[in-house]
Design an enzyme around this catalytic site. Sequence first.
Site, PDB file in Angstrom:
ATOM      1  N   SER A  28       0.885  -1.483  -0.421  1.00 34.11           N
ATOM      2  CA  SER A  28       0.358   0.039   0.512  1.00 34.11           C
ATOM      3  C   SER A  28       0.782   1.115  -0.008  1.00 34.11           C
ATOM      4  O   SER A  28       0.256   2.218  -0.190  1.00 34.11           O
ATOM      5  CB  SER A  28      -0.421  -0.045   1.225  1.00 34.11           C
ATOM      6  N   ASN A 115      -2.018  -3.547  12.810  1.00 35.09           N
ATOM      7  CA  ASN A 115      -3.914  -3.068  12.837  1.00 35.09           C
ATOM      8  C   ASN A 115      -3.384  -2.159  14.081  1.00 35.09           C
ATOM      9  O   ASN A 115      -4.256  -0.545  13.180  1.00 35.09           O
ATOM     10  CB  ASN A 115      -4.172  -3.972  13.608  1.00 35.09           C
ATOM     11  N   THR A 160     -39.554  25.896  -9.149  1.00 36.56           N
ATOM     12  CA  THR A 160     -40.295  24.226  -8.194  1.00 36.56           C
ATOM     13  C   THR A 160     -40.451  23.706  -9.462  1.00 36.56           C
ATOM     14  O   THR A 160     -41.646  24.375  -9.978  1.00 36.56           O
ATOM     15  CB  THR A 160     -41.704  24.542  -7.295  1.00 36.56           C
ATOM     16  N   HIS A 161     -40.355  22.148  -9.806  1.00 36.34           N
ATOM     17  CA  HIS A 161     -40.376  21.097 -11.109  1.00 36.34           C
ATOM     18  C   HIS A 161     -39.450  22.176 -12.170  1.00 36.34           C
ATOM     19  O   HIS A 161     -39.432  21.977 -13.105  1.00 36.34           O
ATOM     20  CB  HIS A 161     -41.885  21.301 -11.413  1.00 36.34           C
ATOM     21  N   SER A 282     -13.709  26.733 -26.016  1.00 35.88           N
ATOM     22  CA  SER A 282     -13.867  25.958 -26.704  1.00 35.88           C
ATOM     23  C   SER A 282     -12.957  26.019 -27.647  1.00 35.88           C
ATOM     24  O   SER A 282     -12.337  27.094 -28.139  1.00 35.88           O
ATOM     25  CB  SER A 282     -15.396  25.753 -27.309  1.00 35.88           C
ATOM     26  N   LYS A 288     -17.235  30.186 -27.213  1.00 39.55           N
ATOM     27  CA  LYS A 288     -18.123  29.477 -26.260  1.00 39.55           C
ATOM     28  C   LYS A 288     -17.172  30.179 -24.312  1.00 39.55           C
ATOM     29  O   LYS A 288     -16.037  30.717 -24.832  1.00 39.55           O
ATOM     30  CB  LYS A 288     -17.846  28.105 -26.063  1.00 39.55           C
ATOM     31  N   ASN A 290     -17.753  28.204 -21.428  1.00 39.25           N
ATOM     32  CA  ASN A 290     -17.421  26.984 -20.655  1.00 39.25           C
ATOM     33  C   ASN A 290     -17.856  26.894 -19.118  1.00 39.25           C
ATOM     34  O   ASN A 290     -16.913  27.180 -19.024  1.00 39.25           O
ATOM     35  CB  ASN A 290     -17.472  25.861 -20.945  1.00 39.25           C
ATOM     36  N   GLU A 295     -19.712  21.983 -13.782  1.00 37.01           N
ATOM     37  CA  GLU A 295     -19.858  21.510 -14.386  1.00 37.01           C
ATOM     38  C   GLU A 295     -19.119  19.865 -13.866  1.00 37.01           C
ATOM     39  O   GLU A 295     -19.533  18.861 -13.430  1.00 37.01           O
ATOM     40  CB  GLU A 295     -19.843  20.976 -16.192  1.00 37.01           C
ATOM     41  N   GLN A 327      -7.887  -2.188   3.731  1.00 38.52           N
ATOM     42  CA  GLN A 327      -6.845  -1.453   3.602  1.00 38.52           C
ATOM     43  C   GLN A 327      -7.688  -0.691   2.269  1.00 38.52           C
ATOM     44  O   GLN A 327      -7.162  -0.087   2.165  1.00 38.52           O
ATOM     45  CB  GLN A 327      -5.784  -2.172   2.946  1.00 38.52           C
TER      46      GLN A 327
END
Length: 462
Positions: A28, A115, A160-161, A282, A288, A290, A295, A327
């Site tokens: 590890s 441990n 709403t919605h 872009s 553009k 963005n 996102e 682990q």
Amino acid sequence: MSENSSRTLWAGRYEHGAAESLRKLNDSLPFDKRMYAEDIESSVAWAQALARAKVITDAESDQMVSGLATVKGEFEAETFDYAAGDEDIHTAVERRLTELIGAVAGKLHTGRSRNDQVATDLRLWLRSAARALTSEVEQLAAALLAQAEGHIETLMPGYTHLRAAQPITAAHWLLSYTHMLLDDAARIAHNEGNLNRSPLGAAALAGTAYPIYLEALAATLDFGGVLQNSLDAVSNQDFVVEFLSAAALLMVHLSRFAEDTILYSSPQFGFIDLDERYTTGSSIMPQKQNPDVLELARGKTGRIIGHLTGFLTTLKGLPSTYNKDLQENKEPLFDTVDTLATLLPALIGLVETMTFNPEKMLAALDETMLATDLADYLVGKGVPFRESHGLAARAVRRSIDSGIPLSKLPIDDYHAISDKFGDDLYTVLDYRASIAKRKATSGTAPDAVRAQIRHLKSQMDR
């Protein structure tokens, strides 16, 4: 099958070194080496505890502590050399300590197991990481609060919605996410109650065989107490699950904020302008801009939720106590912390620099959004709300069919619907009047929003 000639801490029972394929699967070090400081901190505390218990001499303890300080210095200077037999950060530190101080280093592990060592190091690491993340979540909440203070009177549609519903203020929308984030910060901080208990001294599973005063040892590491059952101590992963759960919920809130802001900053809405430093262009379309920060916040939410569900699935069938499956806690935990540590500063910057377009937000309001106010007007005339709801709906229908706004609809049209409508009905068909009435504690009225801000500031100052 090729064999690795390097020897491990557990090699005494074995005639052969570990197969290379096992090493690749089992080791590890590539991801837990980030815990070097915590491993050294807990080892220093253990060396001193052994001396207090007269298991080793003070001179031996001092030698260990000095050697561990040298090892830590090598890590900090990035001069530490890993060896082929370094299975994880714990073996790497002990191997280097042995090179520096000789055979006395072999006494450091007396009464201790990997441990309880691993469990302790991870708690120390997460405690520090969680505190840093809590601070950044609070900074993001503060950025939203600062924006809200400038838009207490700024009107916008509430949805709403994803359909325009009633007028609200921009500050009220911003504060909804401020509350969510402060709850998230509190959840992460609350996890410290479970996180901040020491498993050190539980050894492999049955507890240490040496007279170590575990409460004093825990205090040395600034833990709030000691886990009371050694079986639980070496296998307890609640603190990992609770952190991942809090992080997943935080990401859900960030994703919802991102979705709102992506919509509101789109040209079709035009409510918000994003600073170009927090957007991208872009490669083919020159016009553009963005919202990549937003996102990615939305996209990375699935990643963090996946870490939570994946680790819960790992835990669900494990027998008592420690199993190598555990682990698998580190990679999702480390990645969650890294993801948040990268994402939150970008979101803070985006929120601090975004600007609002009050004119476009006002233009997006539609008088049909005042239908509830019209119904409430009839309630004031003694009409039961269920009846007034239907009458207001008929007025909206007539407004839509005729193409005439509610505030311009002739009084005769209202009288045709109900004789309860009077000439004074037009006074309620006003956006600011609608908002001003909603002054209960959680409402969108400017006075209620100012009270929210005062409450949030006092909460953040604690």
